[in-house]
Design an enzyme around this catalytic site. Structure first.
Site, PDB file in Angstrom:
ATOM      1  CD  GLU A 119      -2.882  -1.232   2.307  1.00 11.83           C
ATOM      2  OE1 GLU A 119      -2.877  -0.310   3.149  1.00 11.83           O
ATOM      3  OE2 GLU A 119      -3.693  -2.159   2.295  1.00 11.83           O
ATOM      4  CB  THR A 151       3.115  -6.070 -11.687  1.00 10.53           C
ATOM      5  OG1 THR A 151       4.309  -5.637 -11.042  1.00 10.53           O
ATOM      6  CG2 THR A 151       3.427  -6.466 -13.126  1.00 10.53           C
ATOM      7  CD  GLN A 162      33.352   2.174 -15.316  1.00  2.00           C
ATOM      8  OE1 GLN A 162      32.285   2.709 -15.014  1.00  2.00           O
ATOM      9  NE2 GLN A 162      34.484   2.830 -15.400  1.00  2.00           N
ATOM     10  N   GLY A 220      31.739   2.100 -21.614  1.00  2.00           N
ATOM     11  CA  GLY A 220      32.122   3.504 -21.499  1.00  2.00           C
ATOM     12  C   GLY A 220      31.023   4.446 -21.969  1.00  2.00           C
ATOM     13  CD  GLU A 251       7.629 -11.282  -6.677  1.00  3.13           C
ATOM     14  OE1 GLU A 251       7.787 -12.343  -6.065  1.00  3.13           O
ATOM     15  OE2 GLU A 251       7.193 -11.213  -7.836  1.00  3.13           O
TER      16      GLU A 251
HETATM   17  N1  COS Z   1       5.393 -18.827   5.190  1.00  2.00           N
HETATM   18  C1  COS Z   1       4.327 -19.048   6.004  1.00  2.00           C
HETATM   19  N2  COS Z   1       4.027 -18.268   7.070  1.00  2.00           N
HETATM   20  C2  COS Z   1       4.862 -17.229   7.312  1.00  2.00           C
HETATM   21  C3  COS Z   1       5.967 -16.939   6.520  1.00  2.00           C
HETATM   22  C4  COS Z   1       6.241 -17.804   5.409  1.00  2.00           C
HETATM   23  N3  COS Z   1       7.297 -17.606   4.613  1.00  2.00           N
HETATM   24  N4  COS Z   1       6.588 -15.839   6.983  1.00  2.00           N
HETATM   25  C5  COS Z   1       5.889 -15.446   8.073  1.00  2.00           C
HETATM   26  N5  COS Z   1       4.845 -16.293   8.260  1.00  2.00           N
HETATM   27  C6  COS Z   1       3.852 -16.242   9.351  1.00  2.00           C
HETATM   28  C7  COS Z   1       4.574 -16.266  10.684  1.00  2.00           C
HETATM   29  O1  COS Z   1       4.811 -17.589  11.106  1.00  2.00           O
HETATM   30  C8  COS Z   1       3.600 -15.538  11.584  1.00  2.00           C
HETATM   31  O2  COS Z   1       2.596 -16.436  11.994  1.00  2.00           O
HETATM   32  P1  COS Z   1       2.061 -16.405  13.540  1.00  2.00           P
HETATM   33  O3  COS Z   1       1.711 -14.958  13.854  1.00  2.00           O
HETATM   34  O4  COS Z   1       0.861 -17.324  13.553  1.00  2.00           O
HETATM   35  O5  COS Z   1       3.199 -16.891  14.381  1.00  2.00           O
HETATM   36  C9  COS Z   1       2.950 -14.529  10.636  1.00  2.00           C
HETATM   37  O6  COS Z   1       3.174 -15.006   9.295  1.00  2.00           O
HETATM   38  C10 COS Z   1       3.539 -13.149  10.762  1.00  2.00           C
HETATM   39  O7  COS Z   1       4.932 -13.261  10.509  1.00  2.00           O
HETATM   40  P2  COS Z   1       5.973 -12.253  11.140  1.00  2.00           P
HETATM   41  O8  COS Z   1       5.705 -12.102  12.611  1.00  2.00           O
HETATM   42  O9  COS Z   1       7.328 -12.701  10.735  1.00  2.00           O
HETATM   43  O10 COS Z   1       5.557 -10.898  10.421  1.00  2.00           O
HETATM   44  P3  COS Z   1       6.268  -9.502  10.322  1.00  2.00           P
HETATM   45  O11 COS Z   1       5.268  -8.437  10.346  1.00  2.00           O
HETATM   46  O12 COS Z   1       7.400  -9.442  11.299  1.00  2.00           O
HETATM   47  O13 COS Z   1       6.835  -9.486   8.790  1.00  2.00           O
HETATM   48  C11 COS Z   1       8.303  -9.877   6.972  1.00  2.00           C
HETATM   49  C12 COS Z   1       7.692 -10.403   8.279  1.00  2.00           C
HETATM   50  C13 COS Z   1       9.114  -8.614   7.185  1.00  2.00           C
HETATM   51  C14 COS Z   1       9.234 -10.994   6.515  1.00  2.00           C
HETATM   52  C15 COS Z   1       7.169  -9.669   5.944  1.00  2.00           C
HETATM   53  O14 COS Z   1       6.356  -8.567   6.293  1.00  2.00           O
HETATM   54  C16 COS Z   1       7.688  -9.427   4.555  1.00  2.00           C
HETATM   55  O15 COS Z   1       8.030 -10.386   3.836  1.00  2.00           O
HETATM   56  N6  COS Z   1       7.749  -8.152   4.138  1.00  2.00           N
HETATM   57  C17 COS Z   1       8.096  -7.803   2.770  1.00  2.00           C
HETATM   58  C18 COS Z   1       6.880  -7.822   1.936  1.00  2.00           C
HETATM   59  C19 COS Z   1       7.234  -7.849   0.506  1.00  2.00           C
HETATM   60  O16 COS Z   1       8.022  -8.655   0.035  1.00  2.00           O
HETATM   61  N7  COS Z   1       6.602  -6.950  -0.236  1.00  2.00           N
HETATM   62  C20 COS Z   1       6.811  -6.851  -1.622  1.00  2.00           C
HETATM   63  C21 COS Z   1       5.552  -7.148  -2.301  1.00  2.00           C
HETATM   64  S1  COS Z   1       5.933  -7.152  -3.948  1.00  2.00           S
HETATM   65  S2  COS Z   1       4.924  -7.607  -5.039  1.00  2.00           S
END
Ligand code: COS
Length: 379
Positions: free
Chosen positions: A127, A158, A336, A339, A363
């Site tokens: 968002e 996308t 590079q 050039g 992603e």
């Molecule tokens: N597969 C399955 N479950 C997952 C997981 C995965 N790869 N990663 C996290 N989870 C689950 C966790 O187990 C947790 O579950 P519980 O609350 O039941 O224990 C839940 O999801 C929340 O996970 P977490 O506490 O790790 O969340 P955070 O808010 O700390 O975020 C990150 C984790 C930063 C890794 C995540 O927000 C992320 O990937 N951010 C980037 C997003 C992104 O790539 N955006 C680009 C979009 S582009 S098109």
């Protein structure tokens, strides 16, 4: 592990190379300049089976594995990162979310059209104010009878404008509740949905990026994917697979930059000889080739694990992090080596560099990949 490409991979690589030579290469600089998203070219890739690569044949897809998928994206990346990004987002994110988490009725309804290219797919997690911190999303869905009413916006999506169908992740529970986010299928003609194309991007300019706006969009309960509240976890799993596609595309961009650099270095003469004779240039090429090979191996390792239903959270992040950074380094070195010529649009180097940069952001940024990897290491 077998390091040779299998028969299907060789076939798909040749098919993508032929298609790219005829349909993409002659037009890509114009598309890049005009920020034109070639929907018709996408649809042609649908008829070649490139838009439902890992979707089973029973749902109208090609029924290939992640090896063939990675190979196709590597070949597209060598030519145009923008078109490659569109194919990656369509396959891994929208189509992948419905394939891995949708019910039978949703799969029958959407997968054949996505696989054939009748439908272009989009996927919305990010968002305007929540990118890496996806959990804090503000877009909401509130139950109203048998329907849900969605309000909010998704950004950097996308195909957010040209897409016929989108999977979006929306808050249905409390802020920061990891079981408070739900995935919905949005169809283009739903009342209250609009989109605005984002212009003036640095790279991947042939791939459309848009903001999606939801103003009291009424969505029937049958468009909810999986269980209410499970959307965040579904999204994380979808991204685990999606990151393999960005790694593949990065390898392709890096290899495209490398091949263009070798060609130029052999042809260009300075001080009475080909510049490839100078270690200052040939060592750059050696570094590029070594890093690309390592990135490809990490990518195929992740693809192997995905094919065998093993966790790819860490290995997909290794591949995405490393390959995307390698693609930027290779794009930079290509400029590079060439050039002044490399600094112009007449030569392909600057486009490789611009397209590569998105790979370290989309992603999940490189920094988020390191968060994912380090958390997995500490488990
Ligand atoms: N597969 C399955 N479950 C997952 C997981 C995965 N790869 N990663 C996290 N989870 C689950 C966790 O187990 C947790 O579950 P519980 O609350 O039941 O224990 C839940 O999801 C929340 O996970 P977490 O506490 O790790 O969340 P955070 O808010 O700390 O975020 C990150 C984790 C930063 C890794 C995540 O927000 C992320 O990937 N951010 C980037 C997003 C992104 O790539 N955006 C680009 C979009 S582009 S098109």
């Amino acid at each position: 592990m077998n390091f040779e490409l299998n028969e299907n991979q060789r076939m798909i690589a040749q098919m993508v190379r032929d298609f790219a030579e005829k349909e993409i290469k002659p037009n890509m600089m114009q598309w890049d300049q005009d920020e034109f998203f070639p929907v018709e070219t996408m649809k042609k890739m649908g008829s070649l089976g490139l838009l439902g690569i890992f979707v089973p044949e029973s749902y109208g897809g090609s029924g290939f594995s992640y090896f063939e998928y990675a190979t196709a994206l590597m070949e597209l990346g060598k030519v145009c990162g923008g078109i490659g990004l569109s194919v990656a987002a369509h396959n891994s994110l929208c189509t992948g979310h419905i394939y891995y988490h949708g019910n039978e009725e949703q799969k029958r309804r959407f997968l054949p059209k996505l696989a054939s290219g009748d439908f272009i797919g989009a996927w919305g997690l990010t968002e305007p104010n929540t990118g890496s911190d996806a959990m804090r999303m503000k877009t909401t869905a509130v139950k109203d009878g048998n329907d849900w009413i969605i309000n909010g916006a998704k950004n950097w999506i996308t195909h957010g404008l040209s897409g016929d169908v989108a999977v979006i992740l929306v808050r249905t529970g409390e802020l920061l509740d990891s079981n408070g986010i739900t995935a919905f299928i949005i169809e283009k003609d739903m009342h209250g949905f609009s989109a605005v194309k984002i212009k003036d991007k640095f790279g991947v300019r042939a791939s459309e990026t848009a903001e999606m706006i939801f103003d009291n969009v009424r969505v029937p309960a049958e468009n909810v994917i999986g269980e209410v509240g499970m959307g965040f976890k579904q999204a994380m799993q979808v991204l685990d697979g999606g990151r393999i596609s960005i790694a593949s595309l990065s390898c392709g961009i890096a290899r495209g930059a490398f091949e263009a650099s070798v060609k130029y270095a052999k042809e260009r003469e300075q001080f009475g000889q080909s510049i490839s004779n100078f270690q200052g240039i040939s060592f750059k090429l050696a570094d590029m080739a070594t890093e690309i090979s390592a990135a490809e191996l990490l990518t195929f390792q992740a693809a192997y694990r995905k094919n065998n239903k093993l966790s790819v959270t860490k290995e997909g992040a290794y591949a995405k992090y490393y390959a995307s950074e390698v693609s930027v380094r290779c794009g930079n070195e290509a400029v590079q080596i060439m050039g002044g010529y490399g600094y112009t649009r007449e030569y392909p180097a600057e486009k490789f560099l611009r397209d590569a940069k998105l790979m370290t952001i989309g992603e999940g940024t490189s920094e988020i990949q390191k968060v994912v990897i380090s958390r997995e290491l500490m488990k």
